[in-house]
Enzyme design. Structure first.
Site, PDB file in Angstrom:
ATOM      1  CG  HIS A   1      -4.959   2.709  -1.703  1.00  0.00           C
ATOM      2  ND1 HIS A   1      -4.905   2.964  -0.138  1.00  0.00           N
ATOM      3  CD2 HIS A   1      -6.172   2.895  -1.851  1.00  0.00           C
ATOM      4  CE1 HIS A   1      -6.113   3.302   0.266  1.00  0.00           C
ATOM      5  NE2 HIS A   1      -6.941   3.136  -0.752  1.00  0.00           N
TER       6      HIS A   1
ATOM      7  CG  ASP B   1      -2.350   0.630   0.823  1.00  0.00           C
ATOM      8  OD1 ASP B   1      -2.261   1.823   0.596  1.00  0.00           O
ATOM      9  OD2 ASP B   1      -3.338   0.118   0.731  1.00  0.00           O
TER      10      ASP B   1
ATOM     11  CD  GLU C   1     -10.560   3.818   0.107  1.00  0.00           C
ATOM     12  OE1 GLU C   1     -11.721   4.012   0.796  1.00  0.00           O
ATOM     13  OE2 GLU C   1      -9.620   3.642   0.357  1.00  0.00           O
TER      14      GLU C   1
END
Ligand SMILES: *[C@@H]1O[C@H](CO)[C@@H](O)[C@H](O)[C@H]1NC(C)=O
Ligand SMILES: *[C@@H]1O[C@H](CO)[C@@H](O)[C@H](O)[C@H]1NC(C)=O
Ligand SMILES: *[C@@H]1O[C@H](CO)[C@@H](O)[C@H](O)[C@H]1NC(C)=O
Ligand SMILES: *[C@@H]1O[C@H](CO)[C@@H](O)[C@H](O)[C@H]1NC(C)=O
Ligand SMILES: *[C@@H]1O[C@H](CO)[C@@H](O)[C@H](O)[C@H]1NC(C)=O
Ligand SMILES: *[C@@H]1O[C@H](CO)[C@@H](O)[C@H](O)[C@H]1NC(C)=O
Ligand SMILES: *[C@@H]1O[C@H](CO)[C@@H](O)[C@H](O)[C@H]1NC(C)=O
Length: 582
Positions: A267, A214, A332
Site C-alpha cells: 500500500h 495509502d 496485503e
C-alpha cells in the site's frame, strides 16, 4: 480522601429502575436509589490536591455540555416481557432537597500517562450531599465526567437534576478500544477527525487508529522530504506538523490515544515515489494484478535506499506522535508487484529465495529502524506479516497484531503468543456492503436481484466484505467465544476500521456513528446481562438515545430507526422475548 456520605435507599443492581437515564456504555455496576430526584446547580470541582490542568478543562467541558444541551433522555431500560408504562415527564425534585453543587474528586496517581493499559476505572456516587468521584488516574476521572454528562438532565423547567441517588463502579473489560479511519484513500479534514475523537470520548473508547496514507495519496507534510506532498490530493488536503500535534493534544485532553499508521511495505506509492521512484516496485501497473485496487505500489524491499527513506519518515513522525504504539502496516503484499523490481527478482533467483524470505528480509531490516526510538515503542501491524500468503518466518512476539480476517486468525495468533486487536471484517468493518470502488465493474451489471441469504456476498453488486455491518451484528460479536483462557489473555481489545475508498468528510461520521458505540459497549462492559442473557434488546434504547446524544454534542451520527421507535421504547421490537437473540 474518605468517602463516607450516607446513601438513600438503594435498589439492587438487577432490579429495574424507574429512571430514564441509561448511560452508554452501560456501566459494569450501576445501582440506583429510590429517594427521588436531586437538583443540580453550577457544579464545582473540588479536590484535595493539585489537579492537572487537563482535568479542570475536562470538567469544564463536561459542565458546559450539560448546561448547553439540557439533555432529555428517552432511554428507559424497560423490562422486555411486560412493557411497563414508560414514565412520562421527569419527576420534579422535592422542595426540601437542596441543589448539589460540588463534585469531590480524588485521583490516586495523577501522573499516570495515557498509554496502553493505564487504569481507566472510576467510582461515581451521587446523593443529596453531592457527587463524589474516585479514580486511579486522570483517565478514569475523565470517564466519570462523561458518565456524569449523561446523568445530569433537564428537569423540564430550566433546571437540572439527577433522577435518583446512584452508585457506579466502572472499568473497561479491554484496554484497547477504538476505531480506524483512513485518510489515504480520501482526505479527512482535521475538524472531522476531531469530531470522531468527540464520539470516541463520549462512548469511552480510547484509541483512534489513524491510517494516514495509502498508495493513492500522501497527505502528510514531512520536513525531511517536502516533495512527498506533491502526492497529496491538493494543497488543502494535507496535514501540517501543527495539525498532527493539534489532533494528538485534542485526543489526549479527552483520554483518546492517537495511534498513527504508515502502511509499509505494501500500500505504498504516493509520496514515497516523489523521493525516489526506484524505491517503489510496480508503480502504474495495476492491470497485471499487482495490487488489490489501484493505485498499485509496494516499497522495494531489496533497494537499500528504501530503508533510508523509511528511517527518515518514521523517525520524524515518531518524534511527533506521543503514543507508545506505532502501526507500520504490513498488510496485503502482492507477489506479482515484485516482478517489476529488478533487484528483488535477482535476489529471489540467486538464493534461491522465497517470497516469505523476502518478507523476512523486510522484518529483519525495518524492525531495527522501528525500534530505534526513545519511547517505550510497541510496534503494531496487520496480521498478514505473520499469517498472510506472503509472510515472514519469524515476527517478534512483542508485536501487536491486528486481526482483520476472521476468528481463525485470532486463534492462530494468540496461540503463538501475540497480543491481538480484533478487527474481523465479518463483524467490525464499517465500510462493507456499500458497493465497490473500481469503476465499470460488470459485477454491477446484473439484471436480477441475487436475493437469498448470501445477498451480495463476495462482491456481486455488494462489496468484498458485504453485507453492511449493522450495530446489532457488531454488538452481538462474541469474539472470544471459541478461545481458550490462554488465548483470550492475548486479546487486548478491538477496533472497528472504516476504509475510505468511498468515504470522506461527507460520510465519515454517519458511517462510524452510532455503530462504533455498539463496539464501545461490547469492549467496555460486554453484551450480556448479569444473568448471562444477551442484552441486545435493552441496548436498543441505549443506542437510539445515544445517537441523539451524539448529535446534540456535534457528532453527525446516522439514524437507526424512525424516531417513533426511540420515543416509544420497545414498540418496534420484532419479538417481545429478549431471548430470541442469544
Ligand atoms: C455493585 O455495587 C453495589 C453498590 O456499591 C454493591 O453492593 C454490589 O456488590 C456490586 N455488585 C457487583 C456484582 O459487584
Ligand atoms: C546494500 O547494503 C548492503 C549492506 O548494508 C550492501 O552489502 C550492499 O552492497 C548494498 N547494495 C547496494 C546496491 O548498494
Ligand atoms: C512474476 O514472476 C514469477 C516468477 O518469476 C512468474 O512465475 C510470474 O509468471 C510472473 N508474473 C507476471 C504477471 O509477470
Ligand atoms: C537510531 O537512531 C540514531 C539517532 O537518531 C541514529 O544515529 C541511528 O542511525 C539509528 N539507527 C537505526 C538502525 O535506525
Ligand atoms: C497458524 O497458521 C499458519 C498458516 O496457516 C499455520 O502454518 C500454523 O500451523 C498455524 N498455527 C497455529 C498455532 O494455529
Ligand atoms: C465458534 O465456533 C462455532 C462452531 O464452530 C461457530 O459457529 C461460531 O461462529 C464461532 N464463533 C466465533 C465468534 O468465531
Ligand atoms: C423466551 O424465549 C426462550 C428461548 O427462545 C424460551 O426458552 C422462553 O421460554 C421464552 N420466554 C417466554 C416468557 O416466552
Amino acid at each position: 480522601m474518605k468517602l463516607s456520605i450516607g446513601l438513600g435507599v438503594l435498589a439492587t443492581v438487577t432490579s429495574v429502575s424507574a429512571v430514564k437515564v441509561n448511560p452508554l456504555p452501560a456501566p459494569r455496576n450501576i445501582t440506583w436509589g429510590t429517594s427521588g430526584p436531586i437538583p443540580v446547580k453550577q457544579l464545582q470541582l473540588q479536590t484535595e490536591s493539585h489537579n492537572p490542568h487537563i482535568l479542570n478543562t475536562a470538567f469544564e467541558r463536561a459542565w458546559n455540555s450539560i448546561t448547553k444541551i439540557q439533555w432529555v433522555p428517552q432511554a428507559i431500560e424497560a423490562p422486555i416481557l411486560n412493557y411497563p408504562p414508560v414514565p412520562t415527564g421527569i419527576p420534579k425534585a422535592k422542595r426540601d432537597v437542596k441543589a448539589i453543587q460540588t463534585v469531590q474528586l480524588s485521583v490516586v496517581d495523577s501522573g499516570a500517562d495515557l498509554q496502553h493499559g493505564v487504569d481507566e476505572s472510576y467510582d461515581l456516587r451521587v446523593n443529596e450531599n453531592g457527587i463524589q468521584i474516585h479514580a486511579q488516574t486522570v483517565w478514569g476521572a475523565m470517564h466519570a465526567f462523561t458518565t456524569l454528562q449523561q446523568l445530569v438532565i433537564s428537569d423540564g423547567q430550566g433546571g437540572l437534576i439527577i433522577e435518583e441517588p446512584v452508585i457506579i463502579h466502572d472499568a473497561p473489560l479491554y484496554p484497547h478500544r477504538g476505531i480506524m479511519i483512513d485518510s489515504g484513500r480520501n482526505f479527512i479534514s482535521v475538524p472531522k477527525i476531531l469530531e470522531q475523537i468527540d464520539g470516541l470520548a463520549l462512548s469511552k473508547m480510547n484509541v483512534l487508529h489513524w491510517h494516514m496514507d495509502d498508495a493513492q495519496s500522501w497527505p502528510i507534510q514531512i520536513r525531511a522530504y517536502p516533495e512527498m506532498t506533491k502526492d497529496a490530493y491538493s494543497l488543502r488536503e494535507q496535514y501540517s506538523e501543527s495539525d498532527l500535534r493539534h489532533v494528538i493534544a485534542y485526543g489526549r485532553a479527552r483520554g483518546v490515544r492517537i495511534i498513527p499508521e504508515i502502511d509499509m511495505p505494501g500500500h505504498a506509492s504516493s509520496g514515497w515515489k516523489q523521493v525516489d521512484p526506484d524505491i517503489i516496485a510496480c508503480a502504474n501497473s495495476w492491470w497485471v494484478d499487482t495490487a488489490l485496487e489501484p493505485n498499485p505500489g509496494q516499497l522495494d524491499i531489496m533497494n537499500n535506499k528504501t530503508y533510508e527513506v523509511v528511517k527518515n519518515v518514521y523517525s520524524e513522525l515518531s518524534d511527533i506522535f506521543t503514543d507508545n504504539f506505532f502501526h507500520v502496516g504490513g498488510d496485503e503484499l502482492q507477489t506479482t508487484c515484485y516482478n517489476f523490481s529488478r533487484p528483488t527478482m535477482e535476489w529471489l533467483a540467486e538464493g534461491p529465495h522465497t517470497y516469505n524470505d523476502l518478507v523476512q528480509y523486510w522484518v529483519d531490516h525495518a524492525f531495527p529502524i522501528f525500534r530505534n526510538t526513545t519511547s517505550n515503542r510497541r510496534i503494531m501491524m496487520w496480521e498478514d506479516t505473520a499469517l498472510g500468503p506472503m509472510s515472514a518466518h519469524h515476527v517478534p512476539t512483542d508485536v501487536v497484531l491486528q486481526a482483520w480476517d476472521n476468528a481463525e486468525a485470532v486463534a492462530n495468533l494468540t496461540t503463538r503468543g501475540y497480543d491481538v486487536v480484533v478487527s474481523s471484517s465479518n463483524f467490525l468493518y464499517l465500510d462493507c456492503g456499500r458497493g465497490g470502488d473500481v469503476t465499470n465493474d460488470p459485477d454491477y451489471d446484473v439484471q436480477s436481484n441475487p436475493g437469498g441469504v448470501n445477498f451480495n456476498y463476495g462482491g456481486n453488486g455488494g462489496s468484498w466484505c458485504a453485507p453492511y455491518k449493522t450495530w446489532q451484528r457488531i454488538y452481538d460479536f462474541d469474539f472470544t467465544d471459541n478461545l481458550t483462557e490462554a488465548q483470550t489473555k492475548h486479546v487486548i481489545g478491538a477496533e472497528a476500521p472504516l476504509w475510505s475508498e468511498t468515504v470522506d468528510d461527507a460520510t465519515v461520521s454517519t458511517l462510524v456513528w452510532p455503530r462504533a458505540a455498539a463496539l464501545a459497549e461490547l469492549v467496555w462492559s460486554g453484551n450480556r446481562s448479569p444473568d448471562g442473557q444477551k442484552r441486545t434488546t435493552l441496548m436498543t434504547q441505549r443506542i437510539l438515545n445515544f445517537r441523539e446524544y451524539l448529535l446534540a454534542n456535534g457528532v453527525m451520527a446516522a439514524p437507526l430507526t424512525p424516531k417513533y421507535c426511540l420515543q416509544h421504547p420497545h414498540a418496534c421490537d420484532l419479538y417481545r422475548n429478549q431471548s430470541i437473540i442469544q
